[in-house]
Design a protein around this motif. Structure first.
Motif, mmCIF file in Angstrom:
data_model
loop_
_atom_site.group_PDB
_atom_site.id
_atom_site.type_symbol
_atom_site.label_atom_id
_atom_site.label_comp_id
_atom_site.label_asym_id
_atom_site.label_seq_id
_atom_site.Cartn_x
_atom_site.Cartn_y
_atom_site.Cartn_z
ATOM 1 N N SER A 63 0.823 -1.215 0.000
ATOM 2 C CA SER A 63 0.000 0.000 0.000
ATOM 3 C C SER A 63 0.854 1.261 0.000
ATOM 4 O O SER A 63 0.460 2.282 -0.577
ATOM 5 N N THR A 64 2.049 1.209 0.610
ATOM 6 C CA THR A 64 2.930 2.375 0.611
ATOM 7 C C THR A 64 3.322 2.757 -0.812
ATOM 8 O O THR A 64 3.214 3.920 -1.217
ATOM 9 N N GLY A 65 3.802 1.768 -1.571
ATOM 10 C CA GLY A 65 4.183 2.038 -2.954
ATOM 11 C C GLY A 65 2.997 2.315 -3.845
ATOM 12 O O GLY A 65 3.081 3.142 -4.767
ATOM 13 N N ALA A 66 1.879 1.629 -3.584
ATOM 14 C CA ALA A 66 0.696 1.809 -4.429
ATOM 15 C C ALA A 66 0.147 3.227 -4.317
ATOM 16 O O ALA A 66 -0.250 3.833 -5.322
ATOM 17 N N VAL A 67 0.131 3.779 -3.107
ATOM 18 C CA VAL A 67 -0.355 5.156 -2.940
ATOM 19 C C VAL A 67 0.531 6.120 -3.728
ATOM 20 O O VAL A 67 0.033 7.043 -4.396
ATOM 21 N N ALA A 68 1.842 5.909 -3.675
ATOM 22 C CA ALA A 68 2.750 6.793 -4.405
ATOM 23 C C ALA A 68 2.523 6.707 -5.905
ATOM 24 O O ALA A 68 2.454 7.739 -6.594
ATOM 25 N N LEU A 69 2.411 5.492 -6.426
ATOM 26 C CA LEU A 69 2.189 5.340 -7.865
ATOM 27 C C LEU A 69 0.836 5.908 -8.269
ATOM 28 O O LEU A 69 0.707 6.551 -9.323
ATOM 29 N N HIS A 70 -0.183 5.672 -7.465
ATOM 30 C CA HIS A 70 -1.515 6.219 -7.745
ATOM 31 C C HIS A 70 -1.480 7.744 -7.787
ATOM 32 O O HIS A 70 -2.113 8.380 -8.640
ATOM 33 N N ASP A 71 -0.723 8.354 -6.865
ATOM 34 C CA ASP A 71 -0.663 9.813 -6.796
ATOM 35 C C ASP A 71 0.158 10.419 -7.930
ATOM 36 O O ASP A 71 -0.123 11.536 -8.370
ATOM 37 N N CYS A 72 1.186 9.704 -8.388
ATOM 38 C CA CYS A 72 2.132 10.280 -9.347
ATOM 39 C C CYS A 72 1.791 9.986 -10.805
ATOM 40 O O CYS A 72 2.158 10.768 -11.688
ATOM 41 N N LEU A 73 1.145 8.864 -11.078
ATOM 42 C CA LEU A 73 0.867 8.471 -12.460
ATOM 43 C C LEU A 73 -0.422 9.087 -12.976
ATOM 44 O O LEU A 73 -1.361 9.321 -12.199
ATOM 45 N N PRO A 74 -0.525 9.340 -14.283
ATOM 46 C CA PRO A 74 -1.830 9.670 -14.868
ATOM 47 C C PRO A 74 -2.802 8.525 -14.610
ATOM 48 O O PRO A 74 -2.391 7.357 -14.541
ATOM 49 N N PRO A 75 -4.093 8.791 -14.441
ATOM 50 C CA PRO A 75 -5.056 7.728 -14.125
ATOM 51 C C PRO A 75 -4.999 6.548 -15.090
ATOM 52 O O PRO A 75 -5.122 5.395 -14.658
ATOM 53 N N ALA A 76 -4.803 6.797 -16.377
ATOM 54 C CA ALA A 76 -4.780 5.693 -17.341
ATOM 55 C C ALA A 76 -3.592 4.761 -17.081
ATOM 56 O O ALA A 76 -3.714 3.534 -17.197
#
Length: 447
Positions: free
Chosen positions: A51-64
């Motif tokens: 979840s730590t890494g997933a939140v970062a990727l979710h926040d930084c990447l475009p939704p697609a």
């Protein structure tokens, strides 16, 4: 927004995640990577994004791109099992409650192919990532900028320079020269068993359904499965229009990054129990040594190891804690400052945590809400606290896995067994509840 140009040294997970997040916010960024091309090196084993890494990727990447990551990743399975070397279950944790929503970054894990993750993190950054740039040193200029110098004679100047250049970071060497590394008295061996009709015919369901920790009288074995949630062609078709809107080729991004499904296994043992020069071995000689160590284990575990390929044997090191240094327009993230043994994927997820925190800091600076050096100082204080706490966890877990102390190993086995048999103890000690499930059912082969 104030003009702010960020120079990132290193195009690994953390550096590219930061670049993606800054680009989405309209902050100027450029990445300089020493690899000659995007595919210069093989990407190795999967990474478990928690979840730590997933939140970062979710926040930084475009939704697609976030949706592509979720769709192409594998499900880590329901919970984690602790067993002995005969595959007798001691305790099963985290399999109770409803199934997690994979789109929710806070409540699920992702078994991510490093090949696909690298493609996702590079997507849309073609004009911002510069390859074949070996960083040599930086210089802080009188006008408040920082210049990076490269081996080919070129240079790059920005308002801030970020060292995301891994365990042998040259940025760290110049910024924090007193930082040191410690050797961990453990050796790790890893391999892949590809999932094919033949292997699925004999593999027990217990190895396919979740992550597992095997706690024998000596050594330690971890297993995890990588099976994509969706076929890449289906992902490309379902998300193709969204990717095209970003100027990306769905086929190149998704279909051409296919990585075959497999089970990963990793064995850890005390360094002094392996033959001299073991970490320099490749191929069958590695299996000869490991096979002898597990000769009394369950037949399915012995076959899992014997039939594996892409073998790797490594020693473990960790960054020693370092006191605060004077903050400036240069800082570091991830393995460049707090590298750790690759136990549980903590290093990669911590680098993503750093990148997300630094992204927020630099966006606030660009918006005029924070002064740059003060903002970097606050980032560094939080990064050191979180990063080195995670290093301590990884080192402790590695040393515990490799310990030769028979009494300590017996106490651990008895503790897990007691937690498995006594739900109130499991809830009090480990914070988990679980339904009672017949372990013999999980040993039944599938396919």
């Amino acid at each position: 927004m104030k003009p702010l140009h960020v120079v990132v040294i290193g195009g690994g997970i953390g550096g590219l995640c930061l670049a993606q997040g800054l680009k989405q916010a309209g902050v100027s960024v450029a990445v300089y990577e020493r690899d000659r091309t995007p595919d210069s090196r093989t990407q190795g084993y999967r990474i478990n994004v928690n979840s730590t890494g997933a939140v970062a990727l979710h926040d930084c990447l475009p939704p697609a791109l976030w949706r592509v990551l979720v769709a192409t990743a594998g499900d880590a399975g329901r919970g984690i099992g602790f067993l002995d070397e005969k595959m007798r279950e001691l305790v099963l944790l985290g399999n109770d409650g409803p199934a997690a929503d994979p789109d929710d970054p806070l409540n699920t894990e992702h078994a991510v192919s490093r090949i696909t993750l690298r493609k996702i993190l590079l997507a849309g950054l073609a004009d911002l990532v510069h390859f074949d740039k070996e960083f040599l040193r930086y210089k802080e200029n009188s006008d408040g900028t920082v210049t990076a110098y490269f081996a080919d004679g070129s240079r790059a100047t920005g308002d801030v320079l970020i060292g995301a250049d891994g365990t042998r970071s040259r940025v760290r060497e110049q910024l924090v020269p007193r930082a040191t590394t410690t050797q961990i008295p453990a050796i790790g061996v890893a391999g892949k068993l590809m999932l094919t009709p033949e292997t699925l015919a004999w593999l027990p369901e217990i190895l396919l359904a979740r992550k597992n920790v095997f706690w024998p009288k000596r050594d330690f074995l971890f297993t995890a499965v990588f099976r994509r949630r969706e076929d890449p062609a289906q992902v490309a078709e379902r998300l193709g229009d969204q990717l095209l809107a970003l100027g990306l080729d769905p086929r190149e991004l998704v279909e051409d990054s296919r990585d075959n499904d497999y089970i990963l296994w990793a064995l850890i043992g005390s360094s002094d129990t392996f033959p001299a020069g073991f970490t320099e071995l490749t191929g069958p000689p590695i299996l000869d040594v490991v096979g002898d160590r597990i000769r009394d284990w369950h037949p399915s575990l012995r076959r899992l190891v014997k039939d594996a390929d892409q073998l790797r044997a490594v020693g473990f090191t960790a960054a020693a804690p370092v006191e605060a240094w004077p903050s400036r327009r240069v800082t570091v993230l991830g393995d460049a400052i707090h590298h750790m043994p690759p136990v549980g994927g903590l290093g990669g997820n911590t680098a993503l945590w750093d990148a997300n925190l630094l992204r927020r800091t630099l966006i606030s600076v660009a918006a005029g809400e924070k002064e740059l050096v003060a903002g970097i100082g606050a980032y560094e204080a939080a990064m050191r606290e979180h990063g080195f706490a995670t290093v301590r966890d990884a080192v402790r877990n590695t040393e515990q896995a490799a310990t030769r102390n028979a009494l300590s190993r017996l106490r651990t086995r008895l503790f897990f067994k007691a937690c498995g048999a006594i739900p109130p103890l499991r809830r009090a000690a480990l914070g988990y509840d679980q339904p009672v499930v017949d372990a013999e059912e999980r040993l039944t082969p599938v396919g």
